[in-house]
Design a protein around this motif. Structure first.
Motif, mmCIF file in Angstrom:
data_model
loop_
_atom_site.group_PDB
_atom_site.id
_atom_site.type_symbol
_atom_site.label_atom_id
_atom_site.label_comp_id
_atom_site.label_asym_id
_atom_site.label_seq_id
_atom_site.Cartn_x
_atom_site.Cartn_y
_atom_site.Cartn_z
ATOM 1 N N ALA A 110 -42.503 89.198 93.332
ATOM 2 C CA ALA A 110 -41.062 89.065 93.098
ATOM 3 C C ALA A 110 -40.280 89.224 94.399
ATOM 4 O O ALA A 110 -39.308 88.501 94.639
ATOM 5 C CB ALA A 110 -40.599 90.085 92.062
ATOM 6 N N PHE A 111 -40.704 90.158 95.259
ATOM 7 C CA PHE A 111 -40.034 90.297 96.552
ATOM 8 C C PHE A 111 -40.150 89.006 97.358
ATOM 9 O O PHE A 111 -39.209 88.608 98.039
ATOM 10 C CB PHE A 111 -40.612 91.456 97.369
ATOM 11 C CG PHE A 111 -40.344 92.818 96.785
ATOM 12 C CD1 PHE A 111 -39.155 93.113 96.157
ATOM 13 C CD2 PHE A 111 -41.301 93.806 96.875
ATOM 14 C CE1 PHE A 111 -38.911 94.366 95.623
ATOM 15 C CE2 PHE A 111 -41.067 95.067 96.349
ATOM 16 C CZ PHE A 111 -39.875 95.349 95.723
ATOM 17 N N GLY A 112 -41.310 88.365 97.297
ATOM 18 C CA GLY A 112 -41.478 87.099 97.995
ATOM 19 C C GLY A 112 -40.463 86.059 97.536
ATOM 20 O O GLY A 112 -39.887 85.338 98.347
ATOM 21 N N LEU B 213 -30.737 81.476 89.703
ATOM 22 C CA LEU B 213 -32.091 80.953 89.876
ATOM 23 C C LEU B 213 -33.042 82.010 90.442
ATOM 24 O O LEU B 213 -34.178 82.148 89.968
ATOM 25 C CB LEU B 213 -32.073 79.723 90.782
ATOM 26 C CG LEU B 213 -31.482 78.459 90.168
ATOM 27 C CD1 LEU B 213 -31.297 77.389 91.244
ATOM 28 C CD2 LEU B 213 -32.351 77.953 89.036
ATOM 29 N N LEU B 214 -32.589 82.747 91.450
ATOM 30 C CA LEU B 214 -33.436 83.789 92.027
ATOM 31 C C LEU B 214 -33.716 84.892 91.005
ATOM 32 O O LEU B 214 -34.837 85.389 90.903
ATOM 33 C CB LEU B 214 -32.794 84.385 93.281
ATOM 34 C CG LEU B 214 -32.858 83.539 94.537
ATOM 35 C CD1 LEU B 214 -32.044 84.180 95.660
ATOM 36 C CD2 LEU B 214 -34.292 83.331 94.980
ATOM 37 N N ARG B 215 -32.700 85.258 90.254
ATOM 38 C CA ARG B 215 -32.861 86.297 89.230
ATOM 39 C C ARG B 215 -33.871 85.836 88.178
ATOM 40 O O ARG B 215 -34.784 86.570 87.799
ATOM 41 C CB ARG B 215 -31.506 86.588 88.587
ATOM 42 C CG ARG B 215 -31.535 87.672 87.540
ATOM 43 C CD ARG B 215 -30.135 87.874 86.926
ATOM 44 N NE ARG B 215 -30.053 89.108 86.192
ATOM 45 C CZ ARG B 215 -30.466 89.271 84.943
ATOM 46 N NH1 ARG B 215 -30.997 88.242 84.283
ATOM 47 N NH2 ARG B 215 -30.354 90.438 84.339
ATOM 48 N N ARG B 216 -33.701 84.619 87.724
ATOM 49 C CA ARG B 216 -34.595 84.072 86.699
ATOM 50 C C ARG B 216 -36.036 83.969 87.209
ATOM 51 O O ARG B 216 -36.990 84.300 86.502
ATOM 52 C CB ARG B 216 -34.082 82.700 86.259
ATOM 53 C CG ARG B 216 -34.824 82.104 85.108
ATOM 54 C CD ARG B 216 -34.095 80.879 84.619
ATOM 55 N NE ARG B 216 -35.039 79.982 83.999
ATOM 56 C CZ ARG B 216 -34.863 78.685 83.877
ATOM 57 N NH1 ARG B 216 -33.774 78.121 84.313
ATOM 58 N NH2 ARG B 216 -35.775 77.951 83.300
ATOM 59 N N ALA B 217 -36.207 83.518 88.451
ATOM 60 C CA ALA B 217 -37.545 83.399 89.027
ATOM 61 C C ALA B 217 -38.198 84.770 89.164
ATOM 62 O O ALA B 217 -39.386 84.937 88.841
ATOM 63 C CB ALA B 217 -37.472 82.696 90.382
ATOM 64 N N ALA B 218 -37.451 85.746 89.621
ATOM 65 C CA ALA B 218 -37.998 87.090 89.796
ATOM 66 C C ALA B 218 -38.389 87.690 88.448
ATOM 67 O O ALA B 218 -39.483 88.238 88.292
ATOM 68 C CB ALA B 218 -37.013 87.987 90.529
ATOM 69 N N LEU B 219 -37.495 87.605 87.474
ATOM 70 C CA LEU B 219 -37.815 88.147 86.141
ATOM 71 C C LEU B 219 -38.991 87.396 85.532
ATOM 72 O O LEU B 219 -39.848 87.991 84.864
ATOM 73 C CB LEU B 219 -36.593 88.097 85.226
ATOM 74 C CG LEU B 219 -35.531 89.144 85.512
ATOM 75 C CD1 LEU B 219 -34.267 88.875 84.699
ATOM 76 C CD2 LEU B 219 -36.050 90.547 85.257
ATOM 77 N N GLY B 220 -39.066 86.106 85.769
ATOM 78 C CA GLY B 220 -40.193 85.327 85.271
ATOM 79 C C GLY B 220 -41.508 85.815 85.867
ATOM 80 O O GLY B 220 -42.515 85.942 85.158
ATOM 81 N N LEU C 46 -42.094 88.790 86.956
ATOM 82 C CA LEU C 46 -42.326 90.186 86.569
ATOM 83 C C LEU C 46 -42.666 90.374 85.103
ATOM 84 O O LEU C 46 -43.488 91.231 84.764
ATOM 85 C CB LEU C 46 -41.108 91.035 86.925
ATOM 86 C CG LEU C 46 -40.815 91.141 88.421
ATOM 87 C CD1 LEU C 46 -39.418 91.682 88.657
ATOM 88 C CD2 LEU C 46 -41.862 92.011 89.104
ATOM 89 N N VAL C 47 -42.016 89.584 84.248
ATOM 90 C CA VAL C 47 -42.238 89.780 82.802
ATOM 91 C C VAL C 47 -42.610 88.503 82.066
ATOM 92 O O VAL C 47 -42.680 88.485 80.839
ATOM 93 C CB VAL C 47 -41.025 90.461 82.116
ATOM 94 C CG1 VAL C 47 -40.854 91.875 82.607
ATOM 95 C CG2 VAL C 47 -39.752 89.664 82.310
ATOM 96 N N GLY C 48 -42.812 87.437 82.815
ATOM 97 C CA GLY C 48 -43.259 86.200 82.188
ATOM 98 C C GLY C 48 -42.191 85.440 81.438
ATOM 99 O O GLY C 48 -42.501 84.784 80.450
#
Length: 191
Positions: free
Chosen positions: A155-157, A179-186, A188-190
């Motif tokens: 997620a940091f990447g 978009l960044l929030r969605r990608a990170a949460l994706g 982390l939690v799929g």
């Protein structure tokens, strides 16, 4: 320091130095280059910083401490693991969008620091990662600490990709944040 307080001359010099280091590399920038960019003579520049290495330490140490403190505060104020994770993601995305030059500097120049400063920054970073790991393990107990650490770094990447995105227009900021929030949460939690 409040956001409305005027910046000190030292802070202005450091901001310019960070941008120059991020753009040209630590070795590609001299103290004279920085002095010229901020319209300060060499001796006056040394009044604020002992040298480039001191500028690098001054740029990176407070960032790592600020991320740790901010992450801890968000986790402490959350009432549930999911809320804590979302608060951490929002916090880090906002940081990443506001500080792409600092992220680039960290990614490429951290090894230029003296050993003691580098170890301190790495320690702060590990503590910040462990805040994320604890939240992820609470949210996804079957994941385990090792798996949570892998996902946190992934997620940091994603979130720390801002130096490679280029300049983000004000009109694109909300969408980039989403978009960044969605990608990170994706990651982390799929989701």
């Amino acid at each position: 320091m409040s956001s409305t307080a005027p910046r000190t001359r030292r802070e202005e010099i450091l901001e310019v130095a960070v941008r120059m280091f991020a753009a040209r590399g630590y070795h590609g920038v001299s103290m004279d280059d920085i002095g010229r960019a901020v319209a300060v003579t060499g001796p006056a520049l040394y009044h604020h910083f002992k040298g480039k290495e001191a500028m690098l330490v001054a740029a990176l140490r407070p960032v790592s401490q600020g991320l740790l403190d901010g992450g801890r505060a968000r986790v402490a104020s959350a009432t549930a693991p999911r809320e804590a994770l979302e608060a951490l993601v929002d916090f880090h995305v906002e940081f990443a969008l506001a500080n792409p030059a600092v992220i680039a500097l960290h990614l490429h120049e951290l090894d230029r620091l003296p050993d003691e400063s580098r170890r301190e920054i790495r320690r702060l970073q590990r503590q910040y990662v462990e805040e994320w790991v604890a939240v992820l393990v609470a949210l996804r107990p079957g994941l385990g600490e090792s798996g949570a650490r892998v996902l946190a770094h992934a997620a940091f990447g994603l979130m720390n990709s801002t130096p490679y995105i280029g300049r983000i227009a004000d009109t694109e900021r909300a969408e980039t944040t989403r978009l960044l929030r969605r990608a990170a949460l994706g990651a982390l939690v799929g989701e």
